[in-house]
Design a protein around this motif. Structure first.
Motif, PDB file in Angstrom:
ATOM      1  N   ILE A 144      -0.070   6.294   5.813  1.00  0.00           N
ATOM      2  CA  ILE A 144      -0.556   4.937   5.525  1.00  0.00           C
ATOM      3  C   ILE A 144      -1.243   4.400   6.782  1.00  0.00           C
ATOM      4  CG2 ILE A 144       0.146   2.567   4.924  1.00  0.00           C
ATOM      5  CD1 ILE A 144       0.652   4.532   2.639  1.00  0.00           C
TER       6      ILE A 144
ATOM      7  N   LEU B  81       0.835  -1.204   0.000  1.00  0.00           N
ATOM      8  CA  LEU B  81       0.000   0.000   0.000  1.00  0.00           C
ATOM      9  C   LEU B  81       0.872   1.258   0.000  1.00  0.00           C
ATOM     10  CD1 LEU B  81      -2.792   1.321   0.106  1.00  0.00           C
ATOM     11  CD2 LEU B  81      -2.819   0.945   2.584  1.00  0.00           C
TER      12      LEU B  81
ATOM     13  N   GLY C 132      -2.800   6.356   2.022  1.00  0.00           N
ATOM     14  CA  GLY C 132      -3.165   4.992   1.644  1.00  0.00           C
ATOM     15  C   GLY C 132      -3.902   4.373   2.816  1.00  0.00           C
TER      16      GLY C 132
ATOM     17  N   THR D 246      -5.412   6.317  -1.869  1.00  0.00           N
ATOM     18  CA  THR D 246      -5.462   4.939  -2.352  1.00  0.00           C
ATOM     19  C   THR D 246      -6.199   4.123  -1.299  1.00  0.00           C
ATOM     20  OG1 THR D 246      -3.383   5.197  -3.523  1.00  0.00           O
ATOM     21  CG2 THR D 246      -4.051   2.942  -3.016  1.00  0.00           C
TER      22      THR D 246
ATOM     23  N   ASP E  40      -6.266   1.225   4.366  1.00  0.00           N
ATOM     24  CA  ASP E  40      -6.858  -0.118   4.314  1.00  0.00           C
ATOM     25  C   ASP E  40      -8.017  -0.229   5.304  1.00  0.00           C
ATOM     26  OD1 ASP E  40      -6.957  -2.890   3.518  1.00  0.00           O
ATOM     27  OD2 ASP E  40      -5.934  -3.425   5.389  1.00  0.00           O
TER      28      ASP E  40
ATOM     29  N   LEU F 277      -8.193   0.445   0.109  1.00  0.00           N
ATOM     30  CA  LEU F 277      -8.325  -1.016   0.057  1.00  0.00           C
ATOM     31  C   LEU F 277      -9.379  -1.453   1.076  1.00  0.00           C
ATOM     32  CD1 LEU F 277      -4.552  -2.078  -0.017  1.00  0.00           C
ATOM     33  CD2 LEU F 277      -6.162  -2.074  -1.940  1.00  0.00           C
TER      34      LEU F 277
ATOM     35  N   VAL G 286      -3.118   1.013   8.235  1.00  0.00           N
ATOM     36  CA  VAL G 286      -3.535  -0.383   8.073  1.00  0.00           C
ATOM     37  C   VAL G 286      -3.979  -0.963   9.416  1.00  0.00           C
ATOM     38  CG1 VAL G 286      -2.314  -1.197   6.014  1.00  0.00           C
ATOM     39  CG2 VAL G 286      -1.080  -0.915   8.147  1.00  0.00           C
TER      40      VAL G 286
ATOM     41  N   SER H 130       2.250   1.564  -3.490  1.00  0.00           N
ATOM     42  CA  SER H 130       1.160   1.884  -4.399  1.00  0.00           C
ATOM     43  C   SER H 130       0.726   3.344  -4.254  1.00  0.00           C
ATOM     44  CB  SER H 130      -0.011   0.941  -4.111  1.00  0.00           C
ATOM     45  OG  SER H 130      -1.090   1.265  -4.931  1.00  0.00           O
ATOM     46  N   THR H 131       0.651   3.811  -3.008  1.00  0.00           N
ATOM     47  CA  THR H 131       0.238   5.195  -2.767  1.00  0.00           C
ATOM     48  C   THR H 131       1.313   6.162  -3.248  1.00  0.00           C
ATOM     49  OG1 THR H 131      -0.955   4.402  -0.820  1.00  0.00           O
ATOM     50  CG2 THR H 131      -0.649   6.786  -1.007  1.00  0.00           C
TER      51      THR H 131
END
Ligand code: GLV
Ligand code: GLV
Length: 320
Positions: free
Chosen positions: A234, A112, A260, A282, A262, A284, A236, A115-116
């Protein structure tokens, strides 16, 4: 009468089979739809074990309704969906599934992050829409990961596994945690920072702390304002660690570069969530631990924990 186990989601038959030999196993037969609350309340009434997933809110009322309940086995490392105080009060053991998901979740975290940083999902969707019409000097440009500074908030097992990956990308690793990790500092050169210092220095701020009273809303407008204009956030761990309204403002006004995610305050995330309208986000669907091997290993741990408690052995992963 065999003791009853209630499982709130359809699980792999191979893992449930050994439980069926000894116990009366009932299961909500859907893989994708959560068990309705009224069904759960009814099923828990005569169950001795409850196998839950993170979308089940196991609150005081449910624990109270489980008059025979001995164990709640939560198929996750996080267990903020369980009222731990109520479980304690009613002598119900709560277990989770740590360790088996550590490397898998660290992989997803790093995926992630990459990707971000490089806008992978945005670039892919542009290609699929037919918008890739020519090579462009500054088209789809992002941030470098190699050699950048990562700041990990919550240096547990997953945090350390992310930090090891970061070292492979030649990154400087800063971390913030309740306790100093002197061994990891000495072995790998990870550096401790107070929260504000970490937010100011990191190019990538990665949230890996459990969701508790202390971490709820940990990252709000004040914290986002400390981050670099080029920084990437990020998350998660759990959505509630970040104030989503403040994050939306920071991303919209470009006071940070991208995020990013999740995890979300409300899951599944409603499509009206304004964060989904931003190009520099981004997203998920909460898949940190989602490898085939790891999800089966988490099921195995849950089955074993239930077997242990119903056969009066101490389970391996009792929380708190
Ligand atoms: C997933 O979010 C977990 O806590 O395992
Ligand atoms: C948290 O429990 C972790 O494994 O990082």
């Amino acid at each position: 009468m065999k003791p009853k186990i209630y499982i709130t989601r359809k699980m792999d038959e191979r893992i449930v089979a050994p439980l069926q030999e000894k116990f009366d196993v009932r299961m909500w037969e859907s893989e994708s739809e959560p068990v309705p609350r009224d069904v759960l309340l009814k099923e828990v009434a005569d169950a001795e074990a409850l196998w839950t997933v993170i979308s089940d809110q196991v609150d005081h009322e449910i624990i109270e309704a489980g008059k025979k309940l001995k164990i709640i086995a939560n198929m996750a490392v996080g267990y903020n969906n369980i009222d731990i105080a109520a479980a304690k009060e009613h002598d119900v053991v709560v277990t989770n599934t740590p360790d088996v998901l550590t490397e898998t979740t660290a992989d997803l975290t790093f995926a992630l992050l990459l990707s971000t940083a490089r806008q992978l999902t945005f670039a892919e969707s542009e290609l699929r829409k037919g918008n890739w019409t020519s090579w462009s000097p500054m088209g789809y440009t992002g941030m470098d990961v190699g050699g950048a500074t990562i700041g990990i908030i919550g240096m547990g097992r997953i945090g350390e596994a992310v930090a090891r990956r970061a070292k492979g990308f030649n990154m400087d690793v800063l971390y913030h945690n309740r306790n100093r990790k002197h061994e990891a500092e000495a072995a790998h050169g990870f550096e401790y920072r107070e929260l504000d210092a970490l937010l100011k220095e990191a190019d990538f701020v990665v949230l890996l702390t459990p969701y508790t009273k202390e971490t709820a809303g940990l990252i709000g407008s004040r914290e986002l304002a400390l981050m670099k204009k080029t920084a990437v956030l990020i998350n998660v761990s759990r959505g509630g660690i970040v104030d989503e309204a403040a994050l939306y403002t920071a991303l919209k006004e470009n006071t940070i570069w991208a995020a990013g995610l999740d995890v979300f305050e409300t899951e599944p995330v409603p499509l009206e969530n304004p964060l989904l309208s931003l190009p520099n986000v981004t997203v998920l669907p909460h898949i940190g631990s989602a490898s085939i091997k790891t999800r089966l290993a988490m099921m195995e741990l849950n089955a074993q924990a239930i077997m242990d408690v119903l056969e009066e052995r101490a389970p391996k992963n009792q929380v708190e």
